[in-house]
Design an enzyme around this catalytic site. Structure first.
Site, PDB file in Angstrom:
ATOM      1  N   GLY A   1       0.448  -1.497   0.026  1.00  0.00           N
ATOM      2  CA  GLY A   1       0.028   0.048  -0.089  1.00  0.00           C
ATOM      3  C   GLY A   1       0.918   1.721   0.328  1.00  0.00           C
ATOM      4  N   PRO A   2      -0.250   2.291  -0.045  1.00  0.00           N
ATOM      5  CA  PRO A   2       0.868   3.726   0.075  1.00  0.00           C
ATOM      6  C   PRO A   2       1.781   3.794   0.796  1.00  0.00           C
ATOM      7  CG  PRO A   2      -1.657   3.709  -0.873  1.00  0.00           C
ATOM      8  CD  PRO A   2      -1.097   2.300  -0.381  1.00  0.00           C
ATOM      9  N   PRO A   3       2.776   4.854   0.733  1.00  0.00           N
ATOM     10  CA  PRO A   3       3.511   5.753   2.300  1.00  0.00           C
ATOM     11  C   PRO A   3       2.954   6.202   3.219  1.00  0.00           C
ATOM     12  CG  PRO A   3       4.835   6.142   0.076  1.00  0.00           C
ATOM     13  CD  PRO A   3       3.160   5.521   0.234  1.00  0.00           C
TER      14      PRO A   3
ATOM     15  N   THR B   1       0.126   4.311   5.675  1.00  0.00           N
ATOM     16  CA  THR B   1      -0.747   3.993   5.086  1.00  0.00           C
ATOM     17  C   THR B   1      -0.953   3.111   6.826  1.00  0.00           C
ATOM     18  OG1 THR B   1      -0.637   2.526   4.109  1.00  0.00           O
ATOM     19  CG2 THR B   1      -1.465   4.528   3.229  1.00  0.00           C
ATOM     20  N   GLY B   2       0.166   3.023   7.710  1.00  0.00           N
ATOM     21  CA  GLY B   2       0.484   2.150   8.164  1.00  0.00           C
ATOM     22  C   GLY B   2       0.944   0.471   8.604  1.00  0.00           C
TER      23      GLY B   2
ATOM     24  N   THR C   1       4.152  -0.217   8.890  1.00  0.00           N
ATOM     25  CA  THR C   1       4.805  -0.827   9.925  1.00  0.00           C
ATOM     26  C   THR C   1       3.989  -0.886  11.452  1.00  0.00           C
ATOM     27  OG1 THR C   1       5.800   0.719   8.811  1.00  0.00           O
ATOM     28  CG2 THR C   1       6.704  -0.230  11.094  1.00  0.00           C
TER      29      THR C   1
ATOM     30  N   HIS D   1      -9.021  33.569 -11.201  1.00  0.00           N
ATOM     31  CA  HIS D   1      -9.053  32.060 -11.192  1.00  0.00           C
ATOM     32  C   HIS D   1      -9.984  30.967 -10.457  1.00  0.00           C
ATOM     33  CE1 HIS D   1      -7.106  29.007 -13.280  1.00  0.00           C
ATOM     34  NE2 HIS D   1      -6.845  28.474 -12.012  1.00  0.00           N
ATOM     35  N   GLU D   2      -9.661  31.598  -9.201  1.00  0.00           N
ATOM     36  CA  GLU D   2     -10.262  30.316  -7.845  1.00  0.00           C
ATOM     37  C   GLU D   2     -11.670  31.260  -8.080  1.00  0.00           C
ATOM     38  OE1 GLU D   2      -8.616  28.575  -7.235  1.00  0.00           O
ATOM     39  OE2 GLU D   2      -6.687  29.321  -8.306  1.00  0.00           O
TER      40      GLU D   2
ATOM     41  N   HIS E   1     -13.623  28.670 -10.781  1.00  0.00           N
ATOM     42  CA  HIS E   1     -13.414  26.997 -10.723  1.00  0.00           C
ATOM     43  C   HIS E   1     -14.198  26.851  -8.969  1.00  0.00           C
ATOM     44  CE1 HIS E   1      -9.536  25.874 -11.822  1.00  0.00           C
ATOM     45  NE2 HIS E   1      -9.183  26.675 -11.286  1.00  0.00           N
TER      46      HIS E   1
END
Ligand code: ATP
Length: 491
Positions: A104-106, A108-109, A111, A331-332, A335
């Site tokens: 899984g991605p870095p 995420t638990g 360890t 711009h913002e 959006h």
């Protein structure tokens, strides 16, 4: 132990030589030089005493200390039964489980899960990383692999336990496909030794060893590692869901003082895609911001500001000049307005304060973690991406480089539409379609959505102007205020 024995023998030898009447000065000098040389190598990392550490602090660490990840916890607990009830498993003729791979991605638990697993199964816990086995000298890695398995057995025996868990973080460094490294002889030898050690694990041993590996890149692993009898189980540890995020936030805010009105559910909604490590960072940054404000407690606005900081970086010093600020606000606002019009309640906050690489940004809130999208929903996302440049063009008569990322994002979404058979090309084999054909569809969809956006902005010009003015004056506007403006106009 070995060092003490050797020192004792050397000292005894010296005493004996002196007793025989020899001059041992050259020997002593030589020994001192050798010791200095050894310590220098050790300091440079060329000689390591241990390539792993035994973690003692697992006693109070349980699965309850990990937020979310219910599926991963359940699968892991089930797999640990193999270790806890090893005798019953053997009696039933079931092959013991030797390895579990957490992918899984870095952050995420992974360890944390391994640590909780060691406590849950009352096992000795050795922690190491794939990079610890990589050396430029042939045979060193293999030797370290032998050592960690041997130490796991010794340490378990010493602690009167019959189980040990060896956790190897970044296992892809140790277990990458053989032949893929330039100095592949050493890498391959290390991996071969690892496979030999795993094959040697069996249920009849006095000490049962379980290897837990963690990686962000399971695709890099040698297939020999994944074959039955080695890493039999793969447990996916993904970024947390909405409930998971809430649990993680609660866990990490627990040791901090928070104001009574703080709504963590809101924060969980606004942190879609964040890993556990990001969420921990949000609570930490919020505490730092409260300290900076001289506030005894963390307030909602500290947490919201912390999200922006974790997402985009620290606020930059100095204000943009008025011309730039005007363009960024337009711009913002473009959006944000389109986002609210095509998907009500989707905007959390709009800011025109520079942070990291961003001059301004719209933070969207997500009610639920969505996995399936219809074509209309994807097209709405494209509209939001295009709205910034369209608003600039409508107000100022030209566009700017600020829309570069938005266009890239829009193209990515169009490609999803094409690849999933939702475009005018129908269901296609993407490899058999020419780049020209794909480009034509990209242009077609972008143009169609651009026209819709331009019309929507024109029809709601007053709303847009109001949002732009607030942004220029206050540098930010919340989603609630934007919704109020829209609803007032509609009434
Ligand atoms: P990597 O792949 O980079 O090694 P990892 O998946 O092993 O990352 P951890 O080291 O377990 O991630 O987590 C890093 C930190 O993030 C933890 O110390 C903890 O503070 C926080 N964290 C991550 N996931 C969770 C979670 N599910 N519950 C509570 N805290 C979490």
């Amino acid at each position: 132990m070995k060092v003490e024995v050797i020192s004792g023998i050397v000292l005894g030898l010296f005493v004996f030589l002196v007793y025989l009447g020899y001059d041992i000065t050259p020997l002593v000098v030589l020994l001192i030089l050798a010791a200095i040389f050894y310590f220098m190598l050790q300091k440079k990392g060329l000689v390591k005493t241990e390539s792993f550490q035994e973690v003692q602090s697992i006693r109070d660490f349980n699965f309850e200390n990990i937020g979310g990840q219910e599926v991963a916890k359940q699968e892991l607990k089930e797999a640990l039964k193999f270790l806890i009830k090893s005798e019953e498993i053997t009696l039933r003729g079931i092959r013991p489980l030797k390895g579990i791979l957490l992918t899984g991605p870095p952050g995420t638990g992974k360890t944390l899960l391994a640590k909780a697993a060691a406590n849950y199964s009352d096992a000795v816990y050795l922690f190491t990383s794939g990079s610890e086995f990589i050396e430029m000298y042939a045979g060193v890695g293999a030797q370290r692999v032998r050592k960690i398995f041997q130490s796991a057995r010794e340490k378990a025996k010493k602690s009167n336990k019959n189980r040990a868990i060896i956790f190897i973080d970044e296992i892809d460094i140790l277990g990458a496909q053989r032949g893929s490294h330039s100095s592949h002889m050493e890498y391959d030898q290390t991996l071969n030794q690892f496979l030999v050690e795993m094959d040697g694990l069996n249920a009849h041993e006095e000490i049962n060893i379980l290897v837990i590996g963690a990686t962000n890149r399971p695709d890099l692993l040698d297939s020999a590692l994944l074959r039955p009898g080695r890493f039999d189980r793969q447990v996916r540890v993904d970024v947390p869901t909405l409930e998971g995020r809430l649990e993680i936030l609660k866990l990490h805010i627990n040791n901090k003082k928070i104001a009574s009105g703080v709504n963590l559910e809101d924060i969980a909604k606004e942190t879609y895609g964040f890993s556990g490590a990001h969420l921990e960072n949000v609570t930490n940054e919020a505490a730092i911001l409260a300290l900076r404000d001289n506030c005894p407690e963390i307030n909602q606005y500290h947490l919201k500001e912390a999200i922006d900081k974790v997402m985009l970086g620290e606020k930059l010093n100095g204000k943009a000049n008025s011309k730039v600020l005007n363009r960024v606000a337009i711009h913002e606002a473009g959006h944000a307005l389109i986002s609210e019009l095509v998907k009500p309640n989707s905007v959390s906050q709009v800011t025109v304060t520079s942070r990291g690489n961003a001059l301004g940004y719209v933070r969207q809130s997500q009610e639920e973690d969505q996995k399936l999208y219809t074509e209309a929903e994807l097209r709405n996302q494209i509209k939001v991406c295009l709205a910034g440049a369209a608003a600039e063009n409508m107000y100022l008569g030209d566009k700017s480089t600020g829309a570069g990322n938005d266009f890239q994002q829009a193209i990515k979404i169009v490609k999803t539409i094409i690849n999933t058979g939702l475009s005018s090309l129908g269901v296609i084999s993407v490899e058999d379609i020419s780049p020209e054909q794909i480009n034509t569809v990209i242009k077609e969809i972008i143009r169609e959505e651009e026209i819709v956006v331009e019309n929507l902005l024109r029809e709601n010009l007053n709303l847009l102007t109001e949002i732009v003015n607030i942004l220029k004056k206050e540098e930010k506007i919340s989603g609630d205020v934007i919704r109020k403006i829209i609803n007032q106009r509609a009434a």
